[in-house]
Design a protein around this motif. Structure first.
Motif, PDB file in Angstrom:
ATOM      1  N   VAL A 175      18.624 -26.579  -3.719  1.00  9.23           N
ATOM      2  CA  VAL A 175      19.314 -27.794  -4.157  1.00  9.23           C
ATOM      3  C   VAL A 175      20.546 -27.347  -4.932  1.00  9.23           C
ATOM      4  O   VAL A 175      20.454 -26.464  -5.796  1.00  9.23           O
ATOM      5  CB  VAL A 175      18.406 -28.673  -5.048  1.00  9.23           C
ATOM      6  CG1 VAL A 175      19.191 -29.838  -5.612  1.00  9.23           C
ATOM      7  CG2 VAL A 175      17.218 -29.180  -4.269  1.00  9.23           C
ATOM      8  N   TYR A 176      21.694 -27.969  -4.654  1.00 11.08           N
ATOM      9  CA  TYR A 176      22.952 -27.620  -5.311  1.00 11.08           C
ATOM     10  C   TYR A 176      23.399 -28.827  -6.120  1.00 11.08           C
ATOM     11  O   TYR A 176      23.674 -29.903  -5.568  1.00 11.08           O
ATOM     12  CB  TYR A 176      24.004 -27.233  -4.290  1.00 11.08           C
ATOM     13  CG  TYR A 176      23.562 -26.104  -3.389  1.00 11.08           C
ATOM     14  CD1 TYR A 176      23.640 -24.797  -3.823  1.00 11.08           C
ATOM     15  CD2 TYR A 176      23.034 -26.360  -2.118  1.00 11.08           C
ATOM     16  CE1 TYR A 176      23.218 -23.754  -3.011  1.00 11.08           C
ATOM     17  CE2 TYR A 176      22.615 -25.325  -1.308  1.00 11.08           C
ATOM     18  CZ  TYR A 176      22.703 -24.026  -1.750  1.00 11.08           C
ATOM     19  OH  TYR A 176      22.286 -23.006  -0.945  1.00 11.08           O
ATOM     20  N   LEU A 177      23.475 -28.662  -7.450  1.00  5.71           N
ATOM     21  CA  LEU A 177      23.787 -29.745  -8.370  1.00  5.71           C
ATOM     22  C   LEU A 177      25.065 -29.410  -9.127  1.00  5.71           C
ATOM     23  O   LEU A 177      25.197 -28.312  -9.679  1.00  5.71           O
ATOM     24  CB  LEU A 177      22.626 -29.949  -9.357  1.00  5.71           C
ATOM     25  CG  LEU A 177      22.849 -30.919 -10.521  1.00  5.71           C
ATOM     26  CD1 LEU A 177      23.086 -32.326 -10.003  1.00  5.71           C
ATOM     27  CD2 LEU A 177      21.660 -30.890 -11.469  1.00  5.71           C
ATOM     28  N   SER A 178      25.988 -30.383  -9.158  1.00  9.29           N
ATOM     29  CA  SER A 178      27.258 -30.195  -9.864  1.00  9.29           C
ATOM     30  C   SER A 178      27.330 -31.225 -10.978  1.00  9.29           C
ATOM     31  O   SER A 178      27.270 -32.438 -10.711  1.00  9.29           O
ATOM     32  CB  SER A 178      28.434 -30.351  -8.899  1.00  9.29           C
ATOM     33  OG  SER A 178      29.657 -30.206  -9.597  1.00  9.29           O
ATOM     34  N   LEU A 179      27.470 -30.765 -12.242  1.00 12.59           N
ATOM     35  CA  LEU A 179      27.501 -31.646 -13.412  1.00 12.59           C
ATOM     36  C   LEU A 179      28.829 -31.441 -14.131  1.00 12.59           C
ATOM     37  O   LEU A 179      29.060 -30.404 -14.747  1.00 12.59           O
ATOM     38  CB  LEU A 179      26.333 -31.309 -14.348  1.00 12.59           C
ATOM     39  CG  LEU A 179      26.210 -32.147 -15.626  1.00 12.59           C
ATOM     40  CD1 LEU A 179      25.918 -33.596 -15.280  1.00 12.59           C
ATOM     41  CD2 LEU A 179      25.123 -31.577 -16.522  1.00 12.59           C
ATOM     42  N   PRO A 180      29.747 -32.434 -14.063  1.00 13.17           N
ATOM     43  CA  PRO A 180      31.057 -32.286 -14.727  1.00 13.17           C
ATOM     44  C   PRO A 180      30.948 -32.521 -16.232  1.00 13.17           C
ATOM     45  O   PRO A 180      30.265 -33.435 -16.676  1.00 13.17           O
ATOM     46  CB  PRO A 180      31.912 -33.357 -14.052  1.00 13.17           C
ATOM     47  CG  PRO A 180      30.940 -34.397 -13.599  1.00 13.17           C
ATOM     48  CD  PRO A 180      29.666 -33.694 -13.269  1.00 13.17           C
TER      49      PRO A 180
END
Length: 424
Positions: free
Chosen positions: A17-22
């Motif tokens: 799973v690839y999660l991007s949190l700005p």
């Protein structure tokens, strides 16, 4: 109240799973991130992100990259499957609280296990280092004992050969003396025979011829009327050895009245030094002879330093200094150990003592003086005393102006001093 971060994007494959949190305008460190097998949390006060994951992940191999205001998570699934959502939406509040607490407990247990494993590993490494050190010392001791045995055998053979030569020389001298005495005796016998022959010839002539009376004389006379006495030669002197004993002296030179005061002063200093050593080093009486040798202790400290055992090296140098505090290399090497151990003030003291002993400055001790200045300068710089450190580096450059490494380090210190002055 925390500010919940709701804006994020994610995508998945069968295994990850690839999660991007700005996170804009916020400084993020790894300490702000907490991850368990089914729980993910990012806490940067006042911002907070929390997620109960849909399924368990491999938190050991999962990664988080921080950069450009974004945290990018790569979460590896424990089981290959496609998730319906990122978080577990069907769970109630109590279950979420249970999963959160369970994740924290598991993290604590994992941290304890890692700490315990590190402690065991450290003990094993320490034990291995100790065994390696013991083996090295045993090998060195055996090498020294073998050298001693070889030297003893060599000296024994040389002594036996010298005794044999002395015995042969004495035997040859004795034979020569006996030959000379025999020749002298023969010569004396020959002389005695010649004299005896001379006395017999006149006696025979007088017995054959009759004596005639002399006119005007009332008697007779003989040509050899006087009795010849044989010479009595003295016996040869017997050989003997005269032993001469000289007054015992500590010094190899002859006694001079002008040097008596100087010699007595030197003897008093030596006696005082022996008394000091005997008083200060009562605990080293149980050591072997080679372990009481400062040079042997210096070599041992060098080997410990090479293996990274700086505390053992410092102990070896300390004992060597107590045995002989006039060797500058002992202080110089101990300063290097103190630098490694971050004992900066002690490194400065030892470097200064080494420079004090390295006088007068001659070409023979240039290399040692350069090391002393550089090590003291390094300690000053690590204490942020850049001006004093630069002075020592410049002193080292005066001795060895062609050393490019010292020149580069001195230039870096100058830049640091300029930057500090500009900031102030």
């Amino acid at each position: 109240m925390p500010v919940w971060l709701r804006e994020y994007s994610w995508r998945q494959t069968g295994s990850a799973v690839y999660l991007s949190l700005p996170l804009r305008g916020v400084r993020v460190t790894p300490a702000n991130i907490f991850c368990a097998d089914q729980y993910l949390k990012v806490s940067i006060p006042p911002f907070l992100f929390e997620a109960i994951l849909y399924a368990p992940i491999d938190d050991t191999n999962s990664t988080a990259k921080i950069g450009n205001g974004i945290i990018f998570f790569t979460l590896y699934k424990k089981e290959v499957a496609m998730w319906d959502s990122l978080t577990l939406a069907t769970a109630n509040k109590e279950k979420l609280q249970y999963l959160r607490e369970n994740a924290v407990l598991k993290a604590h247990e994992k941290a304890k296990e890692e700490t315990k494993a590190k402690k065991v590993t450290k003990q094993e490494h320490k034990k291995y280092a100790l065994e390696a050190t013991i083996k090295l010392e045993e090998a060195e001791r055996k090498r020294i004992e073998d050298l001693k045995e070889k030297e003893r055998q060599k000296v024994t053979k040389e002594l036996a050969l010298w005794k044999k030569q002395q015995k042969d020389a004495e035997k040859q001298k004795r034979v020569q003396k006996e030959g000379e005495l025999h020749q002298e005796v023969e010569q004396l016998k020959e002389k005695k025979k010649e004299k005896m022959n001379k006395t017999r010839i006149p006696n025979e002539e007088t017995s054959k011829t009759s004596l005639k009376p002399t006119k005007g004389c009332h008697g007779s006379y003989s040509m050899f009327s006087e009795n010849l006495k044989e010479e009595q030669l003295p016996a040869p002197r017997s050989a003997a050895t005269i032993k001469i004993n000289f007054t015992s002296r500590v010094f190899p030179t002859a006694l001079r009245e002008s040097r008596i005061a100087e010699e007595e002063e030197w003897l008093c200093k030596q006696a005082e030094a022996r008394r000091t050593v005997s008083a200060d080093l009562s605990e080293v009486e149980d050591l072997k002879e080679e372990e009481k040798n400062p040079d042997w202790l210096k070599d041992k400290g060098n080997k410990m330093f090479a293996t990274g055992n700086y505390l053992a090296a410092v102990n070896a140098y300390n004992l060597a200094v107590r045995l002989n505090n006039k060797l500058p290399l002992l202080y110089l090497n101990r300063a290097a150990c103190h630098l490694k151990l971050r004992n900066l003030h002690k490194a400065i003291e030892d470097s200064s003592k080494a420079l004090e002993l390295l006088t007068p400055p001659v070409p023979h001790n240039e290399h040692a003086r350069v090391k002393a200045y550089v090590r003291r300068g390094t300690a000053f710089c690590q204490l942020e005393l850049y001006t004093e450190g630069l002075q020592d580096y410049e002193a080292a450059l005066k001795i060895d102006p062609k050393n490019k490494t010292i020149e580069k380090d001195a230039e870096k210190i100058r830049h640091l001093i300029r930057g500090t002055m500009q900031d102030s």
